[in-house]
Design a protein around this motif. Structure first.
Motif, PDB file in Angstrom:
ATOM      1  N   UNK A  82       0.653  -0.973  -0.126  1.00 25.98           N
ATOM      2  CA  UNK A  82      -0.040  -0.159  -0.304  1.00 25.98           C
ATOM      3  C   UNK A  82       1.138   1.148  -0.252  1.00 25.98           C
ATOM      4  N   UNK A  83       2.133   1.267   0.306  1.00 29.17           N
ATOM      5  CA  UNK A  83       2.429   2.607   0.844  1.00 29.17           C
ATOM      6  C   UNK A  83       3.952   2.386   0.185  1.00 29.17           C
ATOM      7  N   UNK A  84       4.454   1.040   0.865  1.00 31.38           N
ATOM      8  CA  UNK A  84       6.560   0.867   0.570  1.00 31.38           C
ATOM      9  C   UNK A  84       7.119   1.816   0.758  1.00 31.38           C
ATOM     10  N   UNK A  85       6.544   2.094   2.522  1.00 30.99           N
ATOM     11  CA  UNK A  85       7.656   2.235   3.726  1.00 30.99           C
ATOM     12  C   UNK A  85       7.637   2.050   4.249  1.00 30.99           C
ATOM     13  N   UNK A  86       9.158   1.438   5.325  1.00 35.68           N
ATOM     14  CA  UNK A  86       9.790   1.061   6.450  1.00 35.68           C
ATOM     15  C   UNK A  86       8.600   1.935   7.791  1.00 35.68           C
ATOM     16  N   UNK A  87       8.372   0.252   8.557  1.00 34.83           N
ATOM     17  CA  UNK A  87       7.082   1.478   9.810  1.00 34.83           C
ATOM     18  C   UNK A  87       6.926   0.665  10.811  1.00 34.83           C
TER      19      UNK A  87
END
Ligand code: GLN
Length: 342
Positions: A282-287
């Motif tokens: 959905x975002x491609x972001x490390x979180x």
């Protein structure tokens, strides 16, 4: 104008409009800070009324937190701050602390220490799964789930409980850019009810991943999970990772820039537990999420973002936080895999 020419004009105009929409340029914080603030406020308003999810209640103190607490903060790598909603309330950091204690171990012992001890692979299980330990005898997992992180906490060196705790709190303070403190009611509540984590610590000891004193490691882990943070603290921590380990608010280099990629890789793999794949899609972001209701996400080289909202989904991730972060990051071009072709 003949009917035929008019049709051609309409088709060409429509194609132009569609093309322009497809190539929509992201909001750029450096050029248009007002638009960033509008984007943050729009996401805040869009999800304020969302009533999905529920507070964690397996830690009694967390069930008592107001589910309406809701705040957003975004901090760019050059230290610009954008916020909406509740900036004052502190919640317990919970599993988000796993990132920073792991970062401390990587900083002190190098990235191989983590990869070789508990591993850097997804478990496909809930964060406190005992099945995940049994599957590979405590290997082939990661520091974003409880067995891996209790082990990571046990790897912080020191001659006494206080010395180890000082190092762990210290790295959290440096990432946040201020002195944080433990929410003692949350610590007490979890310490009284964390028999499952004690079992996890002892199993990781039995399999040789924790070298000694598993009960102390579990207790220090419980304490680190009880550190109180507001949404700006969390966003500063995320922005420090986005900025190669240098806190963009205080200017302090908190961990070496060389160690940041490994920290982000583990977050990308398992930061939202067994929903990490969906999140990355959905975002491609490390979180990283925590059962206190916070989520941090990192757009490398661009910004860190955090949202606090206690109601969680079945995987243990804040519902409002996931939605608000996804909307804002996608509007700002935060996805590191999203490249405009040359
Ligand atoms: N302290 C919590 C626990 O160990 C942290 C879990 C979480 O945030 N996912 O259960």
């Amino acid at each position: 104008m003949s009917a035929r020419i008019r049709n051609i004009v309409v088709v060409v105009a429509a194609a132009f409009v569609c093309g322009a929409a497809a190539a929509k340029t992201p909001v750029d914080p450096a050029r248009d800070p007002k638009a960033v603030q509008t984007t943050v406020e729009a996401a805040y308003a869009k999800y304020r009324g969302l009533q999905e999810g529920k507070n964690a209640d397996y830690i009694p103190a967390l069930a008592k937190v107001d589910p309406n607490v809701y705040g957003i903060a975004l901090i760019t790598v050059d230290g610009k701050v954008f916020t909406a909603g509740d900036l004052a309330t502190e919640v317990s950091i919970q599993s988000i602390s796993k990132v920073f204690t792991m970062a401390r171990v990587i900083e002190d012992q190098g990235p191989a220490a983590i990869a070789e001890n508990m591993g850097v692979d997804a478990t496909g299980q809930v964060f406190n799964s005992i099945v995940a330990i049994e599957h590979y005898r405590g290997s082939e997992m990661n520091a974003m789930v409880n067995p891996g992180e209790i082990t990571s906490t046990s790897m912080v060196t020191g001659g006494s409980y206080d010395e180890i705790w000082g190092k762990i709190l210290g790295i959290h303070n440096n990432f946040a850019g201020r002195s944080l403190s433990v929410l003692e009611d949350v610590y007490k509540s979890e310490a009284e009810t964390n028999q499952r984590n004690q079992a996890i610590g002892r199993l990781m000891f039995a399999y040789g991943h924790i070298k000694d004193n598993p009960d102390r490691a579990t207790d220090i882990y419980t304490r680190q999970c009880s550190i109180g943070v507001n949404v700006k603290d969390l966003a500063t921590m995320a922005a420090t990772l986005a900025n190669g380990g240098k806190n963009p608010v205080t200017g302090k280099q908190v961990i070496g820039a060389d160690n940041v990629p490994e920290v982000l890789a583990v977050m990308a793999t398992a930061g939202l537990y067994d929903d990490s794949g969906k999140w990355l899609y959905r975002t491609g972001l490390p979180a990283k999420s925590g059962v206190g209701g916070g989520i941090i996400a990192v757009a490398p080289g661009k910004f860190g973002i955090a949202v606090i909202s206690p109601p969680l989904d079945a995987a243990g991730n804040s519902v409002r936080a996931q939605n608000a972060i996804a909307d804002i990051s996608n509007a700002l071009g935060g996805n590191p895999y999203s490249i405009t072709p040359r």
